[in-house]
Design an enzyme around this catalytic site. Sequence first.
Site, PDB file in Angstrom:
ATOM      1  CB  CYS A  12      -4.154   7.400  10.323  1.00 17.41           C
ATOM      2  SG  CYS A  12      -4.126   5.428   9.538  1.00 17.41           S
ATOM      3  NE  ARG A  20      -7.095   4.098   5.346  1.00 13.29           N
ATOM      4  CZ  ARG A  20      -5.867   4.504   6.433  1.00 13.29           C
ATOM      5  NH1 ARG A  20      -6.241   4.698   7.339  1.00 13.29           N
ATOM      6  NH2 ARG A  20      -4.591   4.757   5.664  1.00 13.29           N
ATOM      7  CG  ASP A  41       2.868   1.184   9.678  1.00 14.46           C
ATOM      8  OD1 ASP A  41       2.743   1.923   9.994  1.00 14.46           O
ATOM      9  OD2 ASP A  41       2.553   1.580   8.517  1.00 14.46           O
ATOM     10  CE  LYS A  56      -1.636   2.153   4.217  1.00 18.88           C
ATOM     11  NZ  LYS A  56      -1.153   3.256   4.399  1.00 18.88           N
ATOM     12  CG  ASN A  57       2.506   2.606   3.103  1.00 13.35           C
ATOM     13  OD1 ASN A  57       1.176   2.755   3.382  1.00 13.35           O
ATOM     14  ND2 ASN A  57       2.863   2.137   5.110  1.00 13.35           N
ATOM     15  NE  ARG A  82       0.038  10.299   9.841  1.00 11.06           N
ATOM     16  CZ  ARG A  82      -0.429   9.695   9.291  1.00 11.06           C
ATOM     17  NH1 ARG A  82      -1.087   8.554   9.556  1.00 11.06           N
ATOM     18  NH2 ARG A  82       0.450   8.467   8.068  1.00 11.06           N
TER      19      ARG A  82
HETATM   20  C1  UD1 Z   1       3.879   6.160   6.327  1.00 14.04           C
HETATM   21  C2  UD1 Z   1       3.019   5.807   6.129  1.00 14.04           C
HETATM   22  C3  UD1 Z   1       2.392   4.636   7.737  1.00 14.04           C
HETATM   23  C4  UD1 Z   1       4.286   4.803   8.537  1.00 14.04           C
HETATM   24  C5  UD1 Z   1       5.086   5.533   8.597  1.00 14.04           C
HETATM   25  C6  UD1 Z   1       6.416   5.584   9.434  1.00 14.04           C
HETATM   26  C7  UD1 Z   1       1.859   5.988   4.027  1.00 14.04           C
HETATM   27  C8  UD1 Z   1       0.670   6.246   3.331  1.00 14.04           C
HETATM   28  N1  UD1 Z   1       2.115   6.080   5.416  1.00 14.04           N
HETATM   29  O1  UD1 Z   1       2.897   7.542   7.025  1.00 14.04           O
HETATM   30  O2  UD1 Z   1       2.203   3.625   7.423  1.00 14.04           O
HETATM   31  O3  UD1 Z   1       3.418   4.243   9.859  1.00 14.04           O
HETATM   32  O4  UD1 Z   1       5.531   6.285   6.756  1.00 14.04           O
HETATM   33  O5  UD1 Z   1       7.290   4.794   8.662  1.00 14.04           O
HETATM   34  O6  UD1 Z   1       3.084   5.913   3.281  1.00 14.04           O
HETATM   35  N2  UD1 Z   1       5.743  14.411  10.412  1.00 14.04           N
HETATM   36  C9  UD1 Z   1       6.270  16.240  10.404  1.00 14.04           C
HETATM   37  N3  UD1 Z   1       6.180  16.790   9.870  1.00 14.04           N
HETATM   38  C10 UD1 Z   1       5.840  16.606   8.172  1.00 14.04           C
HETATM   39  C11 UD1 Z   1       6.132  15.237   8.104  1.00 14.04           C
HETATM   40  C12 UD1 Z   1       5.934  14.258   9.653  1.00 14.04           C
HETATM   41  O7  UD1 Z   1       5.870  16.328  12.151  1.00 14.04           O
HETATM   42  O8  UD1 Z   1       6.595  17.120   7.957  1.00 14.04           O
HETATM   43  C13 UD1 Z   1       6.100  13.236  11.488  1.00 14.04           C
HETATM   44  C14 UD1 Z   1       4.477  13.112  11.283  1.00 14.04           C
HETATM   45  O9  UD1 Z   1       3.726  13.789  12.561  1.00 14.04           O
HETATM   46  C15 UD1 Z   1       4.737  11.013  12.667  1.00 14.04           C
HETATM   47  C16 UD1 Z   1       6.767  11.178  11.359  1.00 14.04           C
HETATM   48  O10 UD1 Z   1       6.430  12.171  11.326  1.00 14.04           O
HETATM   49  O11 UD1 Z   1       4.983  11.489  13.773  1.00 14.04           O
HETATM   50  C17 UD1 Z   1       6.375  10.039  10.546  1.00 14.04           C
HETATM   51  O12 UD1 Z   1       5.992  10.350   9.734  1.00 14.04           O
HETATM   52  P1  UD1 Z   1       5.935  10.020   8.007  1.00 14.04           P
HETATM   53  O13 UD1 Z   1       7.696   9.206   8.654  1.00 14.04           O
HETATM   54  O14 UD1 Z   1       6.674  11.668   7.491  1.00 14.04           O
HETATM   55  O15 UD1 Z   1       5.180   9.414   7.997  1.00 14.04           O
HETATM   56  P2  UD1 Z   1       4.334   9.298   6.841  1.00 14.04           P
HETATM   57  O16 UD1 Z   1       5.155   9.520   5.735  1.00 14.04           O
HETATM   58  O17 UD1 Z   1       2.577  10.077   7.216  1.00 14.04           O
END
Ligand code: UD1
Length: 425
Positions: free
Chosen positions: A116, A398, A306, A22-23, A121
Site C-alpha cells: 500500500c 487486492r 482500514d 484478507k488480513n 511503513r
Molecule cells: C496491518 C493490516 C492493515 C492495517 C494495519 C493496522 C495486513 C496485511 N495489513 O498492516 O490493513 O491497516 O495492520 O491495523 O494485515 N510500524 C513501524 N515499524 C514496524 C511495524 C509497524 O514503524 O516494525 C508502523 C507502520 O509504519 C504503521 C504502524 O506501525 O504506521 C502500523 O503498522 P502495523 O500495525 O504493523 O500494520 P501492518 O501489519 O503493516
Amino acid sequence: MDRFVVRGGAALNGTVRVSGAKNSALKLVAAALLAPGRTVVRNVPAIGDMGAMAEVLRHLGVRVDEQPETQTLDVPDTIGCEAPPELVRRLRASIIVLGPILARCGRARMPLPGGCNLGSRGIDMHLAGLAQLGAEVTYANDYVEAVAPEGRLRGADLELAYASVGATENLLMAAVTANGTTRIRNAAREPEIADLAAMLSAMGARISGVGTPELRVEGVTALNPTEHEVVGDRIEAGTFAVAAAVTGGKVTITGVDPAHVGLPLDKLRQIGASVDAGAGRITVAGGHALRAVDVVTLPFPGFPTDMQPQFLVLLSQAVGPSMLTENVFEARFGFAEELARMGADITIEGHHAIVRGPTPLRGTDVRATDLRAGAALVVAGLIAEGETAVHDARHIDRGYADLAGKLRGLGADVRREATASVGAA
Ligand code: UD1
C-alpha cells in the site's frame, strides 16, 4: 487500467455474505510453512493479494492448489529460505514469511516489501524482535538477512514499542518453535491475530494470553499441518454497513462476528443509522438524518484505520463538522483530495481531517490511491449524482472479492470495466 463505474442513486437493500478476512488469510497461508505436510485453509477470499502470496509460497517450494475459497498447501520437508524480490516488493504482507522461514530454516533472506501507498511503513519492530529471539539480523542493498546461530531461535521477553499487527504476527510465528518461553508485551489484539493463534494452536503451538496485550508462547520442537477456516472480514462488513447507511437502505451482512466490528457499529449508531447485531449477522439501516461525530483511529479494539476512508464518505453526508484523526498511518488522507473533487468539503490539518456536511456529491473520474480509499470512492459513487469512474481498480481487487457483484446483488448500479490499453500490440 481497469475501473469501477458506479451510477449513483439506488438505496442498497438485501443480504450480503462477506468473505474471509484478507488480513487473516494472508498470514494463515504463511503459517502453513511452519509444518511439513498438507495444510488446508478454507473461507479464503478470492482477491489479488491471495494470488500474490500463493506465488511467494510456491517460490519457497510449497505446492499451492487454489480452489474457490479453499487453498491446499503441500509444504515440503525442506523449504526455500529466500523470498522472491519482485513478488515481495509488490506485496507488503509478504514480510510475514520472514518469521516462519527463519523458524524452519534457521536462516531467511528477503528484500524490503512493497504494498500500500500509506507513508513510511517500517519493519524495525519485526527485526528488533527477531534479534531478541537470537537471530543475527543484517541489512544491506535493500535486503534483510536473519540467521539463527545454532539453527534455532530462543525464547525471550519482548516488548513492542507500538502494538503492530504485522510485528506481533511475525514474532508469534518465529517464537512458536523457539527454544524456551517467549512473552510478547504490548502485542496487537486484532481479531486476525486471534485467528492466527487459533490455527497455530491447532498445529500444536502453545500460546496463551490471546486477545490480551501479553502473549505467552512456550516453544515446541515441531508443528503439524492442520485445516482451518478464515475468520470473516470485519473491514468488508464495515464497508457494506457504511454503504447501507449512506444510501438510506437496509442491508443484512452475514459471515462476520459483530464483536469484531464493535466501534464502527457504535459510531454508525451515533451518526444516526439503526444497527441490529445478532450471532454472525449485522443489519444496518439508514434513511434518517445523519449527525456529525468525531472518529479517532487506533489499534484494536479502537476504531480501525482500514474503515477511516469509508467513514469520511459517510461523514460528508452528516449535518455539521466532524473531525477524523488518523493515528496509525501517516499518509492516509491522500484520497480526501479525490473525494473533494466529488464535492466533499474536507480540510486536512496534519493527521486530522475536518469534514463539513452535508454536501451533495457528483460523479466524476477519480483514482483509487490505495485499497480502502478505492472502496470508499465506490461507496461515494453510490450516492453521487451521475456516473463515477474509479480508476486503478487493481487496488480494490487486492482486498475485496467481487465488490461490484456483491453491490449489484444489493441493487446498486456498479460494473467493473477493463480499459483497453491504447497502442497495445
Ligand atoms: C496491518 C493490516 C492493515 C492495517 C494495519 C493496522 C495486513 C496485511 N495489513 O498492516 O490493513 O491497516 O495492520 O491495523 O494485515 N510500524 C513501524 N515499524 C514496524 C511495524 C509497524 O514503524 O516494525 C508502523 C507502520 O509504519 C504503521 C504502524 O506501525 O504506521 C502500523 O503498522 P502495523 O500495525 O504493523 O500494520 P501492518 O501489519 O503493516
